[in-house]
Write an enzyme that holds these catalytic residues in place. Structure first.
Site, PDB file in Angstrom:
ATOM      1  N   GLY A   1       0.816  -1.214   0.000  1.00 28.17           N
ATOM      2  CA  GLY A   1       0.000   0.000   0.000  1.00 28.17           C
ATOM      3  C   GLY A   1       0.846   1.257   0.000  1.00 28.17           C
TER       4      GLY A   1
ATOM      5  CB  THR B   1       5.257  -0.993  -4.725  1.00 21.66           C
ATOM      6  OG1 THR B   1       5.462  -0.739  -3.351  1.00 21.66           O
ATOM      7  CG2 THR B   1       6.525  -1.525  -5.331  1.00 21.66           C
ATOM      8  CB  SER B   2       1.431  -1.183  -8.529  1.00 21.62           C
ATOM      9  OG  SER B   2       0.428  -0.326  -8.028  1.00 21.62           O
ATOM     10  CB  ALA B   3       1.582   4.215  -8.573  1.00 24.81           C
ATOM     11  CB  ALA B   4       6.730   3.838  -7.367  1.00 24.19           C
TER      12      ALA B   4
ATOM     13  CG  ASP C   1      -1.421   5.420  -5.497  1.00 24.18           C
ATOM     14  OD1 ASP C   1      -1.705   6.314  -4.689  1.00 24.18           O
ATOM     15  OD2 ASP C   1      -1.577   4.211  -5.275  1.00 24.18           O
TER      16      ASP C   1
HETATM   17  O1  PMV Z   1      -3.690   0.426  -1.025  1.00 26.28           O
HETATM   18  P1  PMV Z   1      -3.299   1.180  -2.250  1.00 26.28           P
HETATM   19  O2  PMV Z   1      -1.956   1.840  -2.122  1.00 26.28           O
HETATM   20  O3  PMV Z   1      -3.407   0.341  -3.490  1.00 26.28           O
HETATM   21  O4  PMV Z   1      -4.308   2.402  -2.404  1.00 26.28           O
HETATM   22  C1  PMV Z   1      -5.663   2.262  -2.756  1.00 26.28           C
HETATM   23  C2  PMV Z   1      -6.360   3.598  -2.705  1.00 26.28           C
HETATM   24  C3  PMV Z   1      -7.855   3.556  -3.018  1.00 26.28           C
HETATM   25  O5  PMV Z   1      -8.357   4.875  -2.868  1.00 26.28           O
HETATM   26  C4  PMV Z   1      -8.580   2.653  -2.038  1.00 26.28           C
HETATM   27  C5  PMV Z   1      -8.123   3.051  -4.437  1.00 26.28           C
HETATM   28  C6  PMV Z   1      -7.713   4.014  -5.538  1.00 26.28           C
HETATM   29  O6  PMV Z   1      -7.637   3.561  -6.697  1.00 26.28           O
HETATM   30  O7  PMV Z   1      -7.513   5.225  -5.266  1.00 26.28           O
END
Ligand code: PMV
Length: 314
Positions: A105, A108-111, A152
């Protein structure tokens, strides 16, 4: 040539952002490094990314060990395909190294998506505006995940402390009033897409859930004013309010509540960051002694700074 793309911490507004509300997030000084060197073979290697991946683009052979590795690989391959379609062909060796395990969370996938595209452009010798990079990174997330807010990838590409509005996409950037954030990594129970689907299902069962989402949107607006005014006490209090509202959506476990209670003397406030059900907890520390309290937790913890520059060649 090495590119650094920052990880992203959600300070306010996750989940509600999926329904069009604004959100506040920060790029941090830990993320993903992508090394790109031109070569006669196109290969991807993930080193200290906490997964093992090797892909030979020409032979179309990929090796990824375990579920985490495969997920990670699909972001890399989709980013390479989109970069090739948008920027032109390139043969190169890509080596990836990440500071966090995937799926905790910390985006990491976005980065990874943003870092691979930025490294591709740099290796090819073409320029890429931050906004354009954010858009291409978001396309990777959409293709791999099916649904994702632009938060992200935008924050990793642009850097700094941002308030984003998802559609139509726009953002505002301010100087962060805080020097540091503390992160605690709790064991994650569930994938983002499943947790987002559970919230959607809850919302379809109860009209009143919309009021919770609206309230998160209001917290975001108020918190932005506190951040602008440098009022950390106000920011911390609203982090707690946001966390309880996320609790109402069913994504905050007892472990988070207990953690925040234990750390209360050392923080202005804290909350989950991201989809929840474990994963990253972000804390706004009051003073230095938090390091000792964190060390006693026996969990992975990090003190991070906000990264102002976003994805870039080092
Ligand atoms: O847990 P992460 O880092 O994948 O974040 C998800 C964030 C959400 O708002 C729940 C989903 C999104 O696409 O913004």
């Amino acid at each position: 040539m090495i590119v650094f793309s920052p990880g992203v911490i959600k300070l306010f507004g996750e989940h509600a952002v999926v329904y069009g509300k604004p959100a506040i997030a920060a790029a941090i000084d830990r993320g993903v490094r992508v090394k790109c060197s031109r070569s006669d073979r196109a290969v991807v290697r993930a080193g200290r990314a906490q997964v093992y991946v090797e892909y030979d683009v020409e032979r179309r052979e990929a090796k990824a060990i375990g579920e985490e590795g495969e997920k990670f690989l699909s972001y890399v391959l989709t980013a390479l395909r989109i970069a090739e379609a948008e920027l032109g062909p390139l043969k190169a060796v890509f080596e990836l190294e990440g500071d966090f395990p995937p799926s905790v969370g910390a985006a990491t996938s976005a980065a990874t998506s943003v870092g691979v595209i930025r490294a591709y452009a740099a290796c090819l010798g073409v320029g890429l505006e931050k906004e354009e990079l954010a858009k291409l990174g978001h396309r990777v997330e959409l293709e791999v995940q099916g649904a994702a807010s632009p938060m992200d990838t935008a924050v990793s590409a642009i850097g700094g402390l941002l308030k984003i509005t998802p559609s139509p996409f726009s953002y505002e950037k301010i100087n962060p009033p805080m020097k540091e954030l503390a992160l605690v990594l709790l064991p994650r129970r569930g994938l983002t897409k499943d947790i987002v689907a559970d919230v959607r299902a809850l919302r379809s069962r109860h009209r009143s859930v919309d009021a919770v989402i609206d309230a998160i949107g209001e917290v975001v607006e108020e918190a932005w004013q506190c951040l602008k005014g440098g009022d950390l006490k106000c920011v911390g209090e609203l982090m707690e309010v946001n966390n309880w509202l996320l609790g109402a959506l069913g994504v905050v476990g007892d472990d988070v509540v207990a953690l925040l209670r234990y750390l209360k003397p050392f923080i202005y406030g804290g909350k989950i960051s991201g989809a929840g059900r474990g994963g990253v907890v972000v804390l706004l520390p009051k003073r230095g002694e938090i390091a000792e309290a964190l060390a006693e937790l026996g969990l992975p913890t990090y003190i991070v700074r906000i990264d102002e520059l976003g994805a870039r060649a080092l």
